[in-house]
Design an enzyme around this catalytic site. Structure first.
Site, PDB file in Angstrom:
ATOM      1  N   CYS B  90       0.836  -1.203   0.000  1.00 24.87           N
ATOM      2  CA  CYS B  90       0.000   0.000   0.000  1.00 24.87           C
ATOM      3  C   CYS B  90       0.876   1.260   0.000  1.00 24.87           C
ATOM      4  O   CYS B  90       1.482   1.576  -0.999  1.00 24.87           O
ATOM      5  CB  CYS B  90      -0.962  -0.051   1.186  1.00 24.87           C
ATOM      6  SG  CYS B  90      -2.345   1.092   0.998  1.00 24.87           S
ATOM      7  N   HIS B 219      -3.365  -5.524   1.201  1.00 26.60           N
ATOM      8  CA  HIS B 219      -2.680  -5.756   2.476  1.00 26.60           C
ATOM      9  C   HIS B 219      -2.625  -7.249   2.821  1.00 26.60           C
ATOM     10  O   HIS B 219      -3.577  -7.765   3.419  1.00 26.60           O
ATOM     11  CB  HIS B 219      -3.420  -5.029   3.600  1.00 26.60           C
ATOM     12  CG  HIS B 219      -3.231  -3.547   3.588  1.00 26.60           C
ATOM     13  ND1 HIS B 219      -2.324  -2.910   4.409  1.00 26.60           N
ATOM     14  CD2 HIS B 219      -3.826  -2.583   2.853  1.00 26.60           C
ATOM     15  CE1 HIS B 219      -2.371  -1.601   4.178  1.00 26.60           C
ATOM     16  NE2 HIS B 219      -3.275  -1.378   3.238  1.00 26.60           N
ATOM     17  N   GLU B 221      -1.010  -8.651   5.196  1.00 26.49           N
ATOM     18  CA  GLU B 221      -0.992  -8.858   6.655  1.00 26.49           C
ATOM     19  C   GLU B 221      -2.402  -8.825   7.242  1.00 26.49           C
ATOM     20  O   GLU B 221      -2.609  -9.246   8.373  1.00 26.49           O
ATOM     21  CB  GLU B 221      -0.089  -7.808   7.328  1.00 26.49           C
ATOM     22  CG  GLU B 221      -0.702  -6.432   7.559  1.00 26.49           C
ATOM     23  CD  GLU B 221      -0.781  -5.573   6.303  1.00 26.49           C
ATOM     24  OE1 GLU B 221      -0.448  -6.084   5.214  1.00 26.49           O
ATOM     25  OE2 GLU B 221      -1.192  -4.402   6.413  1.00 26.49           O
TER      26      GLU B 221
END
Lengths: 215, 272
Positions: B90, B219, B221
């Site tokens: 990002c 993302h 994660e």
């Protein structure tokens, strides 16, 4: 109706300009050659079909979402035509661009010490061997848009939104100042250029490079 | 736990460093946070790097513009140019593009931008679950990926863009568009919301330099554990999520984003 330019300046310290100046001085090696950096916002209105200049002043100040009296100061100027075409890369930027002042909440602009309206608006510090370079940056894909509804009943027109970056640079000549300004402004590589991204923004010189003489 | 050491780079304003660090650790990597103002001469000890998401320097001027000029990044670039992998997530992706590492056609030259989202239905910041599919094995991070998978996007400026159409075509032909937005079954995205930002060719992730750099807007994660997925997701991952509902142990299973983070483990033995 003649084109109009609505300029806005932040009342508080502009943290974006502060960070940009620090990066230009420290990371890009401009050092003390950068005497000052300003960032203003603006809107250039063209092809306006309805309303008087006074009505447009009221619309910009009281009806638009552009101006908030708590955070910004403003000025509305008459402008020379041609900025929208230039932004579309269909001509050169009009010179001189700004004409007479129609209204402002900065009283000093009513009787400016300089006959140059942009210079008066910028009110840069005067320093020996310095030149000011004012660059307009606007959206590269769709710079000119239809005026959003709600600003003025039945109004038709187009707007060019821009940022006005002004660098006060120590340089031996105006040409050298311009060359330096473009070098540090146009983001072309990791170690060259910061303020304007040529892949997403277009730019124009707002006025000829001006010497800033110490009083 | 792998012995591969990876640095998670933190610039002021990034806000995903803790979960990125945690999920890298969960993926079996020795992850360490390295802050922008630390003495950076020790970066040579790391085998790879991650720049997490957030708003570095408050997105002043443009997203990623100031971090890309920082002394820490200069040293990171030197390490990456030796062949070490770096993942930008990002805002991290925006920093890599502003630093000229993606596409990295010429050292440091900025050929791309991550432009503001541009879709008819929406403008500005947008967050949602989307699907992406690996398109090319030419990138270190996508070498072992084959199937489409769900993942989260959350950005306002995520549209890879260049004025140079010839360069864009060349990047496409050379397999630089390594991850693309798609439908739940891997079919081509049919505009918004499958393509959440209006990017041409549905590009979600683009590789740089010799494939060791990945600028990825979603993302991983936030999709590293099965419980992070919403229950109403279509496709295989949605089925797995629903099957695990209510079972705390099964919900701790690996999610679809883990594989990207675990890619660093392949450096074991060949890393620093």
């Amino acid at each position: 109706m003649q084109p109009l330019v609505f300029l806005l300046r932040r009342r508080a310290v502009d943290l974006v300009a502060v960070s940009a100046a620090a990066t230009l001085r420290d990371a890009l090696g401009l050092g003390e050659r950068l005497r000052a950096l300003r960032r203003d916002d603006g809107y250039c209105l063209e092809n306006l079909q309805e309303g008087s200049q006074e009505e447009w002043l009221r619309a910009c100040v009281h009806r638009s979402s552009w101006f908030n009296p708590n955070t910004h100061r403003h000025a509305l100027f008459v402008a020379a035509p041609g900025a929208h075409a230039a932004a579309r890369q269909e001509g050169s930027w009009p010179e001189p661009w700004l004409g007479s002042l129609l209204g402002s909440d900065r009283p000093e602009l009513a009787e400016p010490p300089s006959c140059d309206h942009l210079e008066a608006w910028l009110s840069l510090p005067r320093e020996r061997d310095s030149y000011s370079v004012s660059l307009l940056a606007f959206d590269g894909e769709e710079p000119v848009r239809t005026l959003p509804r709600g600003y003025w009943p039945d109004a038709q027109g187009q707007v060019l939104a821009f940022q006005l970056w002004t660098l006060l640079l120590a340089a031996p000549t105006a040409d050298a100042a311009l060359e330096l300004a473009l070098e540090v402004s146009l983001a072309r590589s990791r170690d060259r250029g910061l303020l304007i991204h040529p892949q997403r923004e277009r730019w124009a010189l707002a006025a000829p490079v001006a010497a800033s003489l110490e009083e | 736990m792998s012995r591969v050491a990876v640095a998670v780079l933190q610039f002021p304003g990034l806000n995903c460093e803790t979960e990125t660090l945690r999920e890298l650790t969960r993926a079996g990597v020795q992850a360490t946070l390295v802050r922008w103002n630390e003495r950076s001469a020790h970066l040579a000890r790391y085998a790879g790097f991650v720049i997490p998401g957030g708003f570095s320097y408050q997105d002043r001027i443009r997203a990623g513009a100031i971090a890309a000029k920082s002394p820490l990044l200069e040293e990171v670039v030197r390490e990456v140019e030796k062949g070490k992998p770096i993942l930008g997530i990002c805002n991290g992706a925006q920093i890599l593009v502003e630093a000229g590492l993606v596409p990295g056609e010429e050292a440091g030259r900025i050929d791309l931008c991550l432009a503001p989202n541009k879709v008819k239905a929406w403008s500005g910041y947008h967050a949602r679950w989307v699907f992406v599919k690996p398109e090319s094995p030419s990138c270190f991070f996508t070498e072992t990926l084959h199937e489409p998978f769900p993942i989260v996007v959350a950005h306002g400026e995520g549209r890879f863009y260049t004025e140079d159409q010839g360069m864009w075509n060349s990047l496409r032909e050379r397999g630089r568009f390594v991850l693309r937005y798609c439908g739940a079954q891997g079919e081509s995205a049919r505009g918004f919301p499958e393509n959440p930002n209006g990017v041409a060719d549905d590009v979600a992730g683009m590789s740089g330099l010799d494939g060791q750099v990945l600028a990825f807007m979603p993302h991983p994660e936030r999709a590293s554990l099965l419980w992070q997925l919403p229950e109403d997701l279509p496709g295989v991952w949605g089925e797995r999520r629903r099957a695990a509902a209510g079972n705390k142990e099964e919900l701790q299973a690996e999610g679809p984003g883990r594989a990207l983070l675990a890619a660093f483990r392949r450096l074991e033995g060949g890393g620093t």
